[in-house]
Design a protein around this motif. Structure first.
Motif, PDB file in Angstrom:
ATOM      1  N   GLU A  29       0.845  -1.138   0.112  1.00  0.00           N
ATOM      2  CA  GLU A  29      -0.043   0.127  -0.156  1.00  0.00           C
ATOM      3  C   GLU A  29       0.840   1.351  -0.005  1.00  0.00           C
ATOM      4  O   GLU A  29       0.343   2.550  -0.256  1.00  0.00           O
ATOM      5  CB  GLU A  29      -0.934  -0.140   1.286  1.00  0.00           C
ATOM      6  N   LYS A  30       2.241   1.185   0.480  1.00  0.00           N
ATOM      7  CA  LYS A  30       2.962   2.321   0.416  1.00  0.00           C
ATOM      8  C   LYS A  30       3.689   2.487  -1.179  1.00  0.00           C
ATOM      9  O   LYS A  30       4.144   3.640  -1.489  1.00  0.00           O
ATOM     10  CB  LYS A  30       4.117   2.166   1.249  1.00  0.00           C
ATOM     11  N   VAL A  31       3.275   1.512  -2.174  1.00  0.00           N
ATOM     12  CA  VAL A  31       3.972   1.790  -3.400  1.00  0.00           C
ATOM     13  C   VAL A  31       2.935   2.870  -4.097  1.00  0.00           C
ATOM     14  O   VAL A  31       1.766   2.757  -4.094  1.00  0.00           O
ATOM     15  CB  VAL A  31       3.872   0.353  -4.163  1.00  0.00           C
ATOM     16  N   ALA A  32       3.513   3.853  -4.586  1.00  0.00           N
ATOM     17  CA  ALA A  32       2.738   4.846  -5.431  1.00  0.00           C
ATOM     18  C   ALA A  32       1.763   4.383  -6.220  1.00  0.00           C
ATOM     19  O   ALA A  32       2.304   3.614  -7.164  1.00  0.00           O
ATOM     20  CB  ALA A  32       3.823   5.800  -6.168  1.00  0.00           C
ATOM     21  N   GLY A  33       0.735   4.687  -6.210  1.00  0.00           N
ATOM     22  CA  GLY A  33      -0.521   4.249  -7.088  1.00  0.00           C
ATOM     23  C   GLY A  33      -1.189   3.216  -6.668  1.00  0.00           C
ATOM     24  O   GLY A  33      -2.457   2.927  -7.248  1.00  0.00           O
ATOM     25  N   VAL A  34      -0.858   2.285  -5.706  1.00  0.00           N
ATOM     26  CA  VAL A  34      -1.783   1.381  -5.299  1.00  0.00           C
ATOM     27  C   VAL A  34      -2.754   1.774  -4.487  1.00  0.00           C
ATOM     28  O   VAL A  34      -2.965   2.694  -3.613  1.00  0.00           O
ATOM     29  CB  VAL A  34      -0.540   0.449  -4.431  1.00  0.00           C
ATOM     30  N   THR A  35      -3.797   1.270  -5.304  1.00  0.00           N
ATOM     31  CA  THR A  35      -5.351   1.617  -4.443  1.00  0.00           C
ATOM     32  C   THR A  35      -5.983   0.415  -3.590  1.00  0.00           C
ATOM     33  O   THR A  35      -6.789   0.733  -2.722  1.00  0.00           O
ATOM     34  CB  THR A  35      -6.262   2.105  -5.709  1.00  0.00           C
ATOM     35  N   GLU A  36      -5.513  -0.898  -4.066  1.00  0.00           N
ATOM     36  CA  GLU A  36      -6.259  -1.975  -3.251  1.00  0.00           C
ATOM     37  C   GLU A  36      -5.029  -3.119  -3.178  1.00  0.00           C
ATOM     38  O   GLU A  36      -4.708  -3.284  -4.370  1.00  0.00           O
ATOM     39  CB  GLU A  36      -7.656  -2.297  -3.654  1.00  0.00           C
ATOM     40  N   VAL A  37      -5.086  -3.699  -2.212  1.00  0.00           N
ATOM     41  CA  VAL A  37      -4.255  -5.205  -2.081  1.00  0.00           C
ATOM     42  C   VAL A  37      -5.244  -6.160  -1.505  1.00  0.00           C
ATOM     43  O   VAL A  37      -5.821  -5.992  -0.462  1.00  0.00           O
ATOM     44  CB  VAL A  37      -2.985  -4.951  -1.212  1.00  0.00           C
ATOM     45  N   ALA A  38      -5.324  -7.421  -2.134  1.00  0.00           N
ATOM     46  CA  ALA A  38      -5.785  -8.502  -1.585  1.00  0.00           C
ATOM     47  C   ALA A  38      -4.778  -9.827  -1.672  1.00  0.00           C
ATOM     48  O   ALA A  38      -4.276 -10.029  -2.505  1.00  0.00           O
ATOM     49  CB  ALA A  38      -6.985  -8.581  -2.599  1.00  0.00           C
ATOM     50  N   VAL A  39      -4.737 -10.505  -0.557  1.00  0.00           N
ATOM     51  CA  VAL A  39      -4.001 -11.540  -0.481  1.00  0.00           C
ATOM     52  C   VAL A  39      -4.649 -12.831  -0.175  1.00  0.00           C
ATOM     53  O   VAL A  39      -5.498 -12.831   0.811  1.00  0.00           O
ATOM     54  CB  VAL A  39      -2.836 -11.312   0.793  1.00  0.00           C
ATOM     55  N   ASP A  40      -4.357 -13.817  -0.950  1.00  0.00           N
ATOM     56  CA  ASP A  40      -4.900 -15.126  -0.757  1.00  0.00           C
ATOM     57  C   ASP A  40      -3.870 -15.792  -0.019  1.00  0.00           C
ATOM     58  O   ASP A  40      -2.769 -16.483  -0.808  1.00  0.00           O
ATOM     59  CB  ASP A  40      -5.478 -15.843  -1.955  1.00  0.00           C
ATOM     60  N   LEU A  41      -3.783 -16.079   1.443  1.00  0.00           N
ATOM     61  CA  LEU A  41      -2.808 -16.652   2.021  1.00  0.00           C
ATOM     62  C   LEU A  41      -2.368 -18.250   1.557  1.00  0.00           C
ATOM     63  O   LEU A  41      -1.632 -18.525   1.534  1.00  0.00           O
ATOM     64  CB  LEU A  41      -3.059 -16.751   3.514  1.00  0.00           C
ATOM     65  N   ALA A  42      -3.613 -18.842   1.291  1.00  0.00           N
ATOM     66  CA  ALA A  42      -3.558 -20.375   0.974  1.00  0.00           C
ATOM     67  C   ALA A  42      -2.751 -20.577  -0.275  1.00  0.00           C
ATOM     68  O   ALA A  42      -1.888 -21.628  -0.441  1.00  0.00           O
ATOM     69  CB  ALA A  42      -4.958 -20.878   0.976  1.00  0.00           C
ATOM     70  N   THR A  43      -2.767 -19.541  -1.133  1.00  0.00           N
ATOM     71  CA  THR A  43      -2.219 -19.815  -2.560  1.00  0.00           C
ATOM     72  C   THR A  43      -0.896 -18.897  -2.507  1.00  0.00           C
ATOM     73  O   THR A  43      -0.132 -19.152  -3.565  1.00  0.00           O
ATOM     74  CB  THR A  43      -3.001 -19.624  -3.674  1.00  0.00           C
ATOM     75  N   GLY A  44      -0.871 -17.741  -1.669  1.00  0.00           N
ATOM     76  CA  GLY A  44       0.489 -16.977  -2.022  1.00  0.00           C
ATOM     77  C   GLY A  44       0.169 -15.951  -3.029  1.00  0.00           C
ATOM     78  O   GLY A  44       0.894 -15.220  -3.396  1.00  0.00           O
ATOM     79  N   ARG A  45      -1.173 -15.891  -3.474  1.00  0.00           N
ATOM     80  CA  ARG A  45      -1.724 -15.095  -4.770  1.00  0.00           C
ATOM     81  C   ARG A  45      -1.817 -13.640  -4.238  1.00  0.00           C
ATOM     82  O   ARG A  45      -2.625 -13.545  -3.093  1.00  0.00           O
ATOM     83  CB  ARG A  45      -2.746 -15.498  -5.262  1.00  0.00           C
ATOM     84  N   VAL A  46      -1.277 -12.514  -4.580  1.00  0.00           N
ATOM     85  CA  VAL A  46      -1.339 -11.178  -4.184  1.00  0.00           C
ATOM     86  C   VAL A  46      -1.842 -10.241  -5.453  1.00  0.00           C
ATOM     87  O   VAL A  46      -1.378 -10.200  -6.327  1.00  0.00           O
ATOM     88  CB  VAL A  46       0.053 -10.595  -3.458  1.00  0.00           C
ATOM     89  N   THR A  47      -3.135  -9.739  -5.390  1.00  0.00           N
ATOM     90  CA  THR A  47      -3.768  -9.092  -6.364  1.00  0.00           C
ATOM     91  C   THR A  47      -3.633  -7.628  -5.820  1.00  0.00           C
ATOM     92  O   THR A  47      -3.863  -7.320  -4.789  1.00  0.00           O
ATOM     93  CB  THR A  47      -5.235  -9.521  -6.531  1.00  0.00           C
ATOM     94  N   VAL A  48      -3.048  -6.873  -6.852  1.00  0.00           N
ATOM     95  CA  VAL A  48      -2.800  -5.192  -6.380  1.00  0.00           C
ATOM     96  C   VAL A  48      -3.504  -4.620  -7.652  1.00  0.00           C
ATOM     97  O   VAL A  48      -3.274  -4.634  -8.769  1.00  0.00           O
ATOM     98  CB  VAL A  48      -1.049  -4.982  -6.434  1.00  0.00           C
ATOM     99  N   ASP A  49      -4.308  -3.657  -7.010  1.00  0.00           N
ATOM    100  CA  ASP A  49      -4.871  -2.687  -8.002  1.00  0.00           C
ATOM    101  C   ASP A  49      -4.249  -1.371  -7.942  1.00  0.00           C
ATOM    102  O   ASP A  49      -3.773  -1.001  -6.606  1.00  0.00           O
ATOM    103  CB  ASP A  49      -6.467  -2.398  -7.726  1.00  0.00           C
ATOM    104  N   SER A  50      -4.110  -0.745  -9.140  1.00  0.00           N
ATOM    105  CA  SER A  50      -3.373   0.763  -8.910  1.00  0.00           C
ATOM    106  C   SER A  50      -3.860   1.480 -10.101  1.00  0.00           C
ATOM    107  O   SER A  50      -4.624   1.024 -11.230  1.00  0.00           O
ATOM    108  CB  SER A  50      -1.802   0.519  -9.168  1.00  0.00           C
ATOM    109  N   THR A  51      -3.587   2.776 -10.091  1.00  0.00           N
ATOM    110  CA  THR A  51      -3.845   3.629 -10.783  1.00  0.00           C
ATOM    111  C   THR A  51      -2.957   3.503 -12.236  1.00  0.00           C
ATOM    112  O   THR A  51      -3.667   4.303 -13.126  1.00  0.00           O
ATOM    113  CB  THR A  51      -3.893   5.045 -10.502  1.00  0.00           C
ATOM    114  N   ALA A  52      -1.782   3.171 -12.253  1.00  0.00           N
ATOM    115  CA  ALA A  52      -1.194   3.006 -13.391  1.00  0.00           C
ATOM    116  C   ALA A  52      -0.377   1.551 -13.296  1.00  0.00           C
ATOM    117  O   ALA A  52      -0.307   0.955 -12.212  1.00  0.00           O
ATOM    118  CB  ALA A  52      -0.116   4.133 -13.394  1.00  0.00           C
ATOM    119  N   PRO A  53       0.144   1.018 -14.292  1.00  0.00           N
ATOM    120  CA  PRO A  53       0.832  -0.084 -14.262  1.00  0.00           C
ATOM    121  C   PRO A  53       2.089   0.128 -13.159  1.00  0.00           C
ATOM    122  O   PRO A  53       2.773   0.949 -13.220  1.00  0.00           O
ATOM    123  CB  PRO A  53       1.538  -0.495 -15.949  1.00  0.00           C
TER     124      PRO A  53
END
Length: 104
Positions: free
Chosen positions: A57-81
């Motif tokens: 969440e400290k990374v510039a442009g990041v708006t949302e972070v969702a973590v799936d602990l079981a799979t290690g999958r981290v989804t990051v939404d941001s305003t730019a790539p």
């Protein structure tokens, strides 16, 4: 009876109304959100999830972070790539390993 003409000029430096009437020429375009999915290794509990989330969440442009602990999958939404190096640095700061980017 005399006729009065009123002219209203719009100035781009002064902004515009709310735009609900369709005259809001200065209305900013909506920014399309970007979504990236990463695989993070080493997370085992809720504290891990909180740490990774907080650092990302400290990374510039990041708006949302969702973590799936079981799979290690981290989804990051941001305003730019996001640059993988920025994501890797944030994950490393949290104490975990970024394996790589996955398909969204």
């Amino acid at each position: 009876m005399s006729e009065t003409t009123v002219t209203v000029e719009s100035s781009s430096t002064q902004g515009s109304c709310c735009g609900s009437c369709g005259t809001g020429a200065d209305k900013a375009p909506a920014t399309a959100a970007e979504r990236a999915v990463f695989h993070v290794k080493g997370m085992t509990c809720g504290h891990c999830v909180s740490s990774v989330t907080a650092e990302l969440e400290k990374v510039a442009g990041v708006t949302e972070v969702a973590v799936d602990l079981a799979t290690g999958r981290v989804t990051v939404d941001s305003t730019a790539p996001l640059a993988d190096t920025d994501v890797a640095a944030a994950v490393d700061e949290a104490g975990y390993d970024l394996i790589g980017r996955l398909g969204a």
